[in-house]
Scaffold this motif. Structure first.
Motif, PDB file in Angstrom:
ATOM      1  N   ASP A 238      25.061 -53.154  25.808  1.00 27.61           N
ATOM      2  CA  ASP A 238      25.447 -51.813  25.367  1.00 27.61           C
ATOM      3  C   ASP A 238      24.243 -50.880  25.315  1.00 27.61           C
ATOM      4  O   ASP A 238      24.332 -49.718  25.692  1.00 27.61           O
ATOM      5  N   ASP A 239      23.134 -51.411  24.837  1.00 29.25           N
ATOM      6  CA  ASP A 239      21.922 -50.581  24.759  1.00 29.25           C
ATOM      7  C   ASP A 239      21.494 -50.127  26.148  1.00 29.25           C
ATOM      8  O   ASP A 239      21.139 -48.973  26.358  1.00 29.25           O
ATOM      9  N   ILE A 240      21.532 -51.058  27.101  1.00 30.65           N
ATOM     10  CA  ILE A 240      21.144 -50.696  28.461  1.00 30.65           C
ATOM     11  C   ILE A 240      22.093 -49.641  28.997  1.00 30.65           C
ATOM     12  O   ILE A 240      21.674 -48.641  29.566  1.00 30.65           O
ATOM     13  N   ASP A 241      23.383 -49.859  28.761  1.00 35.43           N
ATOM     14  CA  ASP A 241      24.348 -48.901  29.286  1.00 35.43           C
ATOM     15  C   ASP A 241      24.172 -47.537  28.644  1.00 35.43           C
ATOM     16  O   ASP A 241      24.266 -46.518  29.326  1.00 35.43           O
ATOM     17  N   SER A 242      23.880 -47.506  27.357  1.00 33.95           N
ATOM     18  CA  SER A 242      23.784 -46.187  26.740  1.00 33.95           C
ATOM     19  C   SER A 242      22.487 -45.500  27.151  1.00 33.95           C
ATOM     20  O   SER A 242      22.450 -44.281  27.330  1.00 33.95           O
ATOM     21  N   PHE A 243      21.458 -46.295  27.389  1.00 31.28           N
ATOM     22  CA  PHE A 243      20.222 -45.713  27.933  1.00 31.28           C
ATOM     23  C   PHE A 243      20.491 -45.126  29.325  1.00 31.28           C
ATOM     24  O   PHE A 243      20.121 -43.986  29.614  1.00 31.28           O
ATOM     25  N   ALA A 244      21.157 -45.925  30.148  1.00 33.84           N
ATOM     26  CA  ALA A 244      21.463 -45.477  31.509  1.00 33.84           C
ATOM     27  C   ALA A 244      22.320 -44.221  31.462  1.00 33.84           C
ATOM     28  O   ALA A 244      22.148 -43.308  32.265  1.00 33.84           O
ATOM     29  N   ASP A 245      23.223 -44.170  30.489  1.00 25.08           N
ATOM     30  CA  ASP A 245      24.087 -43.008  30.362  1.00 25.08           C
ATOM     31  C   ASP A 245      23.277 -41.755  30.048  1.00 25.08           C
ATOM     32  O   ASP A 245      23.495 -40.703  30.652  1.00 25.08           O
ATOM     33  N   SER A 246      22.331 -41.871  29.145  1.00 24.35           N
ATOM     34  CA  SER A 246      21.495 -40.712  28.822  1.00 24.35           C
ATOM     35  C   SER A 246      20.667 -40.286  30.025  1.00 24.35           C
ATOM     36  O   SER A 246      20.583 -39.095  30.343  1.00 24.35           O
ATOM     37  N   ALA A 247      20.069 -41.250  30.690  1.00 24.38           N
ATOM     38  CA  ALA A 247      19.252 -40.937  31.859  1.00 24.38           C
ATOM     39  C   ALA A 247      20.109 -40.248  32.920  1.00 24.38           C
ATOM     40  O   ALA A 247      19.693 -39.277  33.546  1.00 24.38           O
ATOM     41  N   ASP A 248      21.323 -40.756  33.039  1.00 25.19           N
ATOM     42  CA  ASP A 248      22.278 -40.192  33.979  1.00 25.19           C
ATOM     43  C   ASP A 248      22.596 -38.744  33.660  1.00 25.19           C
ATOM     44  O   ASP A 248      22.673 -37.913  34.553  1.00 25.19           O
ATOM     45  N   LYS A 249      22.775 -38.459  32.386  1.00 28.56           N
ATOM     46  CA  LYS A 249      23.097 -37.087  31.981  1.00 28.56           C
ATOM     47  C   LYS A 249      21.943 -36.157  32.296  1.00 28.56           C
ATOM     48  O   LYS A 249      22.147 -35.028  32.747  1.00 28.56           O
ATOM     49  N   ILE A 250      20.733 -36.635  32.069  1.00 24.97           N
ATOM     50  CA  ILE A 250      19.568 -35.818  32.397  1.00 24.97           C
ATOM     51  C   ILE A 250      19.516 -35.580  33.906  1.00 24.97           C
ATOM     52  O   ILE A 250      19.277 -34.461  34.366  1.00 24.97           O
ATOM     53  N   ALA A 251      19.781 -36.639  34.662  1.00 25.44           N
ATOM     54  CA  ALA A 251      19.786 -36.518  36.125  1.00 25.44           C
ATOM     55  C   ALA A 251      20.832 -35.503  36.566  1.00 25.44           C
ATOM     56  O   ALA A 251      20.563 -34.632  37.382  1.00 25.44           O
ATOM     57  N   ASP A 252      22.033 -35.602  35.980  1.00 26.83           N
ATOM     58  CA  ASP A 252      23.098 -34.636  36.237  1.00 26.83           C
ATOM     59  C   ASP A 252      22.606 -33.221  36.043  1.00 26.83           C
ATOM     60  O   ASP A 252      22.807 -32.358  36.884  1.00 26.83           O
TER      61      ASP A 252
END
Lengths: 170, 170
Positions: free
Chosen positions: A136-150
DNA sequence: TTGAATTTTCAAAATTTATTGAAAGATAAA
DNA sequence: TTTATCTTTCAATAAATTTTGAAAATTCAA
């Protein structure tokens, strides 16, 4: 150092760099060459300048087009294709981010999500919980990074490095 | 899927991923293994579980320690070394950013800066100006990225992904 | 000290990734 | 059509990277 020499060095340096960012050496070199070229270049010119084979030149110009880092340019009266490179470094970064996300981040997130389908939920309670928490931690980190990338992909360069920068650094 | 199987898959997936981020497969696998291990592991255990040679295990545990992604742990009464992995994914990202910056970004920025030492400034005026502008643009982009990395390295995870995220996404 | 346990090194081998080049496939002018 | 020009493909080859494993170096208890 002469301008031509500096450009040659730039092409080499960019080539080395590329290998660190998911872009192979030749692909990065062609891109660098197109960035510093005043004119669109043909496959034959690229082959000549970088001293590479036709196959290699073709494969990598193609890859650059896939990534959105170069475009085909037809010259009136010319049969051959010419290539133009994306020269705006902000756009270059955005295209690389977009492409790597598509190729790496998205597939890995879905793989990691699948790993949560564990059926011995009750045994080893705490060990199970810790593993799920890691995923879950990895996924939520990836999600934040993804939002920044977006945000980067959609944002204007000036907003991103002006407004945002001020907010962050202050 | 059983927990142990999921962990094995995780180690494999993380290993594949690593290769995209400047970390070789074995190094990433060892790191993944240490992340999902409840106990510190010895070199022999790592060799056994990942089915790799002693040399490989040694080189890569060492590299992980260099990057700050693992630590040595001595057990009382044990002669052998044991290894513990960094499990906080935020810290993992920060360590990778810090290390890659040191190894790649800093050297490339200094190389690109050197390229500005061109002595035929007057000839080909416009071509010269365009090339210098490209180098400046790259450097200023790198500078902004660097500042963000700085902020990440120093920031608290919660500030970064809470406060900052809200500012950005809203 | 000595020697057994453990870690490190590094040349050779294995694996992975990139490149070549020639042949096949398109394309368009004649 | 035919033919010459240009592009694409892909099996073979080369280059780069990773891994092995045995020998050398180190460490520490006796």
């Amino acid at each position: 150092m002469k301008l031509e020499e500096a450009k040659r060095n730039f092409v080499e340096t960019w080539g080395t760099l590329g290998t660190n960012w998911g872009i192979n050496r030749t692909m990065a070199q062609i891109h660098a060459l197109l960035m510093v070229s005043e004119q669109p270049l043909s496959t034959d010119e690229i082959m000549e300048i970088l001293d590479i084979s036709r196959g290699n030149a073709n494969m990598n110009t193609r890859a650059l087009i896939d990534w959105g880092l170069a475009e085909r340019k037809v010259k009136l009266g010319e049969r051959m294709e010419f290539f133009v490179g994306e020269k705006d470094i902000w756009k270059v970064a955005v295209k690389i981010i977009r492409e790597r996300r598509k190729r790496e981040i998205d597939p890995m997130r879905s793989t990691l999500r699948d790993l949560k389908m564990i059926d011995d939920k009750d045994e080893k309670k705490e060990e199970y919980q810790r593993f799920i928490k890691l995923l879950d931690d990895i996924d939520s980190f990836a999600d934040s990074a993804d939002k920044i990338a977006d945000k980067m992909v959609l944002a204007d360069k000036n907003w991103f490095f002006g407004t945002m920068m001020k907010l962050m650094i202050k």
